[in-house]
Design an enzyme around this catalytic site. Structure first.
Site, mmCIF file in Angstrom:
data_model
loop_
_atom_site.group_PDB
_atom_site.id
_atom_site.type_symbol
_atom_site.label_atom_id
_atom_site.label_comp_id
_atom_site.label_asym_id
_atom_site.label_seq_id
_atom_site.Cartn_x
_atom_site.Cartn_y
_atom_site.Cartn_z
ATOM 1 N N ILE A 639 -2.096 23.297 0.280
ATOM 2 C CA ILE A 639 -2.821 22.107 -0.532
ATOM 3 C C ILE A 639 -1.798 21.093 -0.540
ATOM 4 O O ILE A 639 -0.716 20.960 -0.934
ATOM 5 C CB ILE A 639 -2.850 22.786 -2.172
ATOM 6 C CG1 ILE A 639 -3.934 24.055 -1.980
ATOM 7 C CG2 ILE A 639 -3.431 21.565 -2.804
ATOM 8 C CD1 ILE A 639 -5.193 23.830 -1.214
ATOM 9 N N ASN A 641 -2.613 17.916 -1.841
ATOM 10 C CA ASN A 641 -2.604 17.073 -2.953
ATOM 11 C C ASN A 641 -3.547 17.789 -3.893
ATOM 12 O O ASN A 641 -4.920 17.814 -3.761
ATOM 13 C CB ASN A 641 -3.007 15.883 -2.637
ATOM 14 C CG ASN A 641 -3.075 15.076 -4.155
ATOM 15 O OD1 ASN A 641 -3.323 15.349 -5.227
ATOM 16 N ND2 ASN A 641 -2.766 13.502 -3.775
ATOM 17 N N GLN A 648 -12.274 17.869 -4.719
ATOM 18 C CA GLN A 648 -13.266 18.332 -3.998
ATOM 19 C C GLN A 648 -14.062 19.283 -4.402
ATOM 20 O O GLN A 648 -15.373 19.797 -3.969
ATOM 21 C CB GLN A 648 -12.666 18.634 -2.658
ATOM 22 C CG GLN A 648 -12.013 17.411 -1.901
ATOM 23 C CD GLN A 648 -13.371 16.713 -1.475
ATOM 24 O OE1 GLN A 648 -14.255 17.085 -0.852
ATOM 25 N NE2 GLN A 648 -13.455 15.277 -1.908
ATOM 26 N N GLY A 712 -9.809 23.911 4.890
ATOM 27 C CA GLY A 712 -10.546 22.732 4.654
ATOM 28 C C GLY A 712 -10.859 22.988 3.239
ATOM 29 O O GLY A 712 -11.205 23.933 2.875
ATOM 30 N N VAL A 713 -11.103 21.750 2.618
ATOM 31 C CA VAL A 713 -11.633 21.990 1.063
ATOM 32 C C VAL A 713 -12.896 20.974 0.601
ATOM 33 O O VAL A 713 -13.403 21.422 -0.199
ATOM 34 C CB VAL A 713 -10.459 21.764 0.183
ATOM 35 C CG1 VAL A 713 -9.384 22.488 0.200
ATOM 36 C CG2 VAL A 713 -10.138 20.224 0.217
ATOM 37 N N GLY A 714 -13.466 20.624 1.891
ATOM 38 C CA GLY A 714 -14.455 19.699 1.451
ATOM 39 C C GLY A 714 -15.868 20.273 1.201
ATOM 40 O O GLY A 714 -16.610 19.407 0.558
ATOM 41 N N GLU A 715 -15.854 21.215 1.769
ATOM 42 C CA GLU A 715 -17.448 21.771 1.700
ATOM 43 C C GLU A 715 -17.540 23.043 1.021
ATOM 44 O O GLU A 715 -18.600 23.369 0.402
ATOM 45 C CB GLU A 715 -17.713 21.868 2.950
ATOM 46 C CG GLU A 715 -18.160 20.394 3.856
ATOM 47 C CD GLU A 715 -18.234 20.470 5.240
ATOM 48 O OE1 GLU A 715 -19.457 20.715 5.530
ATOM 49 O OE2 GLU A 715 -17.474 20.536 6.116
#
Ligand code: FAD
Ligand code: SF4
Lengths: 751, 352
Positions: A639, A641, A648, A712-715
């Site tokens: 991670i 940040n 997100q 990834g963390v966006g979706e």
């Protein structure tokens, strides 16, 4: 390049990575200082407005050009008659990321909302009225608007080149042998991205050089597309996209209306601004296709899956291909000796669907999680226990081990925090003090850990400061900040010693801000560029007899806080500035690349995971639902940040609530018109719809995805959440609604 | 947007004179009118801006205990006026359940009464709509009509009036003060909006150019203050129009209902007062059985106009809910989620 204010002083312990910095562009945004595309007004600029079709299929047979041209302030009306020539046919398709566009190539109408003319005027008002005065006439043809319309066919591929059919084991045998079977049909509606910032372009030509302000999730791809269409070298195209007011996939590929703005500027020989009106975003800039998904599950006497068949009916437009890959979640999530995913599709008279946050995973997850919940109930098992029973130790369809998978910890931490234990097995058992029905549901979240291809450049300057550049995109998610953190660490500098540049097409290609891959891709490029500079600097020092690092060769040096020091004796070293000064250099440059490690890819299945627990309350007589509590626990590798990552997850979880309870395009089946093409009636959650949210960041170390360990963390936040909410509605009411969003009338049966 | 004249009269008389020109429209906050103009749904030739007309923005106590509300009073100002909210709590609750804080801060009393339907086909100039263009047909009839009318509709139009504010107003016997070229007249709110019949384009009794100057509530309306609620069913918790809504005001004497005031919202082209249901309750003991009888009476004439049969039963249930809450007494403070089924209801047993 925008000026980025550093936010209030933060305490920094060790590296920048891992620190919960606030957005570096936050101050600019809240003070109105961040310049979005449509805020640019080059001298002499004109305004363009689109006239769009109100029929879904046919031809334009007439436009009242006289009336529009006669309107005061109107400078020109662009139609197929006078539209400047293009070097490429907008109907050509050269790859899955290239979508056909309506650029006034002829009088054909393909969907409601298709641009049929562009009016260019001195003011926005004059352009808008001019467009209205065109009052197009049509020869309309019968339309297909629903998943049952027309012949279904098996598409050659779904998503981006994924197979339409995946088979592992014998599903029919697994079902035949099952002790219990569940078959259920789930329906998801068309959804529109509705980014806060509409698609906008400010275009200015100088000869055959083009300068554009426009929001983009893929700068270099946009440059290529524009250069190709206009037949100019890519280096003649400059795109500035420092900030996006959201994209969610709809700004991945440059859209037709944006190109029309560029054409308009060419036609009139002056800079032109074109901004879509909200209702014009329901057609030419993509949407999430509707689906009807049939899930067939079998279990043995112990509740272990024997077969899972996930069939997806979806739709693309009549003229182009994008097939929502909803089956993908079933490839990875639950262990079963037999898994099959199949797809078919119809063609509708709509704009072409496109990637929309968690494309395939979001729509597929709500259906799969519902069916899994149904099976758990059929087995008389707690839905969490059922998921654990069917925990996939290896990726079921490929048999590959996971590069890392802390899903068990997600389940455990999420359940603990939510207070899952003690949940009654049967539905309709819990009430709050006001008598509202209360239900708890769980869903598993998953999203592949992808990487695109990206590059970065890093520079150390004689004053000891650093510069890192990459054409990355900040859609509002905080990329300016996360990348600067990675950049600072890559150069071993405090973050305030670092200048970070992004959001411009002249910078190194950072790939696409999509597929939840941007941080990993551009982050790895930055990481590599920093390492490259440090290596060059070390080379300078270690080969210079005057340097205290001379001869450190075998021991090696490390970079610490703007200095290089001997690895075996950190008291011996010197600052970057000293090394550069002695070498007589103003700066030293390095380059880096981020890309998927093919070898690791072959050996490991790479996914982020999570578990989401939801509580809803439902009015027993009136059927009104409210999600009252959501706890998500996610494991997504390193991670960068935690503050931004939590945001997100929150955003994704809220979208999950939206998916289950609120969001749908209401399409008139006779005309194909979206009847709620505005933010008043296209419902997304408001603050009151999301009272309590928690996102737990579960530790996960992944040595395989990339050197930084970033997934990834966006979706991922949408997946799992939507199903958890829907499952909680069942648990509250005893009614299994399989059509989303869940409508009040579905819950009125039993007061 | 089309070109239009813009005039800013300084008196009511000037305003009425200016609006006498055919094709004129009054502009209040414009939260509805400007959207309609931008969408090409309304194309007035002249806007008569009420912003500078004096005397339209007062909330005045009347000698009979009633109140006179100027037509330009903002929705928020009225809802947060402590004297008003205490005497007419259901009206305040309805106001605060409407739209969003930003819209309520702008929208006016007159504009709220005269806001147009939210029928999507009315807003879409490419659709056939008898209300927009007399005789054109009605695309909602066979279209997306889940949320359309179940009472008082006609073959020509099945649209609803979307106001929350008007629902308790009509129940409480509000009167509309109107100024026209021929002078001043008054019309009970119940008779102000028209049912569509064969002329859905005519939505109210206002003659062209007539101006609403104020809305009055009679003193006796404050007699319901102790037992007055508004309940609104929405597809999200806030910032959505009513699927259906209901208000109930009760005057209790010796544990029995001396007088009831009931109205429904989102069910017809006007705020729908239900005198039949009020009559059922006269003299009855408050309770589930009486409330359900009243609800049956209120919806006796209802029939679906499309895919909306569910709204009929829903309207019955929400009326029962409004009555149950009203019988329990108006809360000391309005809930933070005004009119929401999800607002806490301490001390009320709602669901058995
Ligand atoms: C997104 C959105 C959500 C909304 N949600 C709700 C909701 O949940 N509940 C609800 O009740 N409302 C809702 N509204 C509607 C809102 O209440 C109305 O738009 C508002 O009340 C109109 O008031 P206004 O002052 O802006 O009127 P305007 O838009 O200025 O005028 C509306 C009409 O009234 C006429 N008019 C105005 N004043 C006078 C007068 N004094 N005399 C004669 N004619 C006059 C105008 O000519 C025009 O035809 C919503 C609106 C929007 C945009
Ligand atoms: S219901 Fe009324 S407003 Fe809606 S389309 Fe029909 S006529 Fe027009």
């Amino acid at each position: 390049m925008a000026e980025l204010a550093s936010s209030a002083a933060h305490v920094r312990h060790g590296s920048s990575i891992g620190q919960p910095l606030t957005r570096r562009d936050g101050q600019l945004k809240v003070t109105g200082g961040a310049r979005y595309a449509a805020d640019n007004h080059p001298p002499g600029m004109l305004h363009a407005a689109l006239a769009v079709s109100s029929v879904a299929r046919g031809r334009v047979t007439g436009l009242d050009l006289e009336a529009a041209r006669a309107h005061p302030g109107v400078v020109a009306v662009m139609t197929p008659e006078n539209r400047p020539a293009l070097a490429q046919d907008p109907n050509d398709k050269s790859g899955p990321f290239v979508f056909r566009m309506e650029l006034l190539q002829d009088d054909t109408v393909r969907y409601v909302g298709q641009p049929v003319a562009v009016v260019i005027a001195e003011t926005l008002e004059a352009a808008t009225e001019g467009a209205a005065l065109l009052a197009p006439r049509y020869a309309a043809e019968p339309v297909s608007t629903g998943l049952e319309d027309g012949e279904a066919f098996v598409p050659p591929a779904v998503g981006v080149g994924a197979p339409a059919e995946v088979r592992h084991g014998d599903v029919e045998a697994g079902l035949a042998a099952a002790a219990r079977r569940v078959e259920a049909v789930y329906e998801t509606p068309a959804q529109y991205h509705n980014a806060m910032e509409p698609h906008a372009v400010v275009a200015a030509w100088e000869g055959d050089r083009l300068s554009i302000d426009t929001p983009s999730q893929g700068l270099v791809m946009a440059v290529g597309r524009v250069a190709g269409l206009f037949g100019i070298p890519p280096e003649n195209v400059e795109i500035r996209s420092p900030f996006l007011g959201g994209g969610f996939g709809s700004k991945g590929a440059i859209s037709g209306p944006q190109v029309l703005g560029i054409l308009a500027a060419k036609l009139v020989g002056r800079p032109v601004k074109l901004v879509l009106k909200r209702d014009q975003m329901y057609g030419p800039v993509g949407h999430r296709a509707p689906t009807r998904q049939t899930l067939r599950l079998g279990v043995d006497g112990e509740g272990a899956l024997t077969a899972l068949h996930h069939h997806v009916r979806t739709a693309s437009s009549r003229y182009d291909d994008f097939f929502e890959p909803s089956g993908s979640v079933s490839h990875t999530l639950y262990a079963s000796p037999a898994i099959a995913t199949t797809s078919d599709a119809v063609r509708l008279d709509s704009g072409t669907p496109i990637f929309m946050r968690a494309p395939g995973e979001a729509s597929g997850s709500i259906a799969l999680e519902g069916a899994i919940d149904e099976m758990a109930a059929a087995c008389g098992m707690d839905p969490l226990e059922f998921r654990l029973r069917n925990y996939a130790e290896v990726e079921p369809t490929s048999g590959k081990p996971f590069s890392s998978k802390a899903l068990r910890e997600c389940y455990a931490q999420g359940a603990e925090r939510f207070g899952w234990s003690g949940r009654p097995l049967a539905p309709r058992q819990m009430r709050d003090e006001d008598g509202l029905l209360v239900g708890w549901g769980v869903g598993t979240a998953t999203f592949p850990a992808l990487m695109m291809h990206g590059q970065a450049r890093a520079v150390l300057r004689r004053d000891g400061s650093g510069l890192v550049e990459t054409g990355a995109h900040d859609m509002g998610q905080g990329a300016w900040t996360a990348f600067a953190q990675i950049a600072a660490d890559s150069l071993a500098l405090p973050i305030d010693q670092l200048e970070f540049r992004a959001g411009h097409s002249g910078l190194p290609d950072a790939g696409i801000a999509g597929g939840s891959a941007h941080t990993a891709t551009a982050g790895m490029a930055i990481h590599g560029a920093g390492a490259d500079v440090i290596a060059r600097l070390a080379e300078l020092a270690m080969t210079d007899q005057r340097s205290p690092l001379f001869g450190a060769g075998n021991a090696g040096v490390v970079a610490r806080e703007g200095r290089l020091v001997r690895r075996d004796d950190e008291s011996r070293g010197e600052s970057y500035a000293e090394i550069l000064a002695r070498a007589g250099l103003d700066e030293i440059e390095g380059r880096g690349t981020g890309a998927m490690d093919q070898a690791a890819q072959e050996h490991y299945a790479m996914h982020a995971h999570g578990a989401v627990f939801a509580e809803v309350k439902v009015d027993p007589e009136l059927g009104q639902i409210r999600a009252t509590r959501l706890v998500g626990a996610f494991a997504a590798g390193r991670i960068i940040n935690p503050r931004l990552v939590r945001s997100q997850y929150y955003g994704g979880m809220i979208w999950g609530v939206s998916f289950a309870l609120h969001e749908a395009a209401v399409v008139d089946r006779r005309t194909g018109r979206v009847m709620n093409a505005n933010l008043g009636e296209y419902h997304v959650p408001v603050n009151a719809d999301v009272p309590s949210l928690e996102a737990i960041l579960v530790d996960e170390v992944d040595p395989h995805v990339n050197a930084l360990g970033i997934k990834g963390v966006g979706e991922i936040g949408i997946t799992g959440s939507a199903g958890a909410v829907a499952n909680a509605v069942w648990h509250a009411t005893g009614v299994r609604v399989r059509r989303f969003p869940i409508a009040i009338e579905e819950l009125l049966g039993q007061p | 947007m089309n070109r239009f004249d813009y005039v800013r009269p300084a008196t009511v008389a000037e305003a009425v004179a200016a609006a006498a020109q055919p094709g004129s429209a009054y502009l209040a906050a414009g939260t509805n009118l400007l959207d309609l103009m931008k969408g090409g749904v309304m194309r007035p030739a002249r806007l008569v801006d009420l912003a500078r007309v004096p005397g339209l923005d007062a909330i005045e106590a009347l000698p009979d205990g009633g109140v006179r509300i100027g037509a330009r009073v903002r929705n928020s100002d009225l809802a947060y006026d402590p004297g008003f909210a205490r005497r007419f709590p259901a009206v305040a609750e309805a106001l605060l359940s409407g739209a969003s804080a930003q819209l309520r801060n702008a929208a006016t009393v007159g504009g709220n009464l005269l806001q147009r339907t939210r029928c999507a086909y009315f807003y879409d100039p490419a659709s056939a709509c008898n209300k927009r263009e007399a005789g054109a047909g009605c695309d909602a009839r066979e279209g997306e009509n889940r949320l359309h009318a179940v009472l008082g509709w006609s073959e020509q139009c099945i649209a609803t009036h979307p106001s929350d504010f008007c629902v308790p107003l009509v129940a409480l016997g509000a009167v509309v003060e109107i100024e026209g070229q021929a002078g001043r007249r008054e019309v009970p709110l119940e008779e102000f909006h028209r049912l569509p019949g064969t002329t859905p384009e005519r939505e109210s009794v206002l003659a062209p150019g007539e101006l609403i100057v104020a809305v009055r509530l009679p003193g006796e309306a404050a007699g319901f203050a102790g037992h007055a609620r508004y309940v609104k069913l929405r597809e999200r918790t806030s910032y959505a129009f009513a699927v259906v809504s209901a208000t109930a005001g009760l005057r209790l004497e010796d544990g029995a209902i001396a007088e009831a005031r009931l109205a429904l919202g989102g069910v017809a082209a006007k705020p729908w007062r239900v005198p039949e249901a009020e009559a059922v309750l006269r003299g009855a003991r408050p309770g589930a059985e009486a409330f359900r009888r009243a609800a049956e009476a209120a919806l006796a004439e209802a029939r679906p106009s499309g895919d909306n049969a569910f709204k009929i039963e829903l309207a019955r249930r929400i009326l029962v809910r409004a009555l149950t809450l009203a019988a329990a007494g108006t809360p000391e403070r309005l809930p933070a989620l005004p009119a929401s089924p999800h607002a806490p209801h301490p001390g009320v047993s709602l669901h058995g």
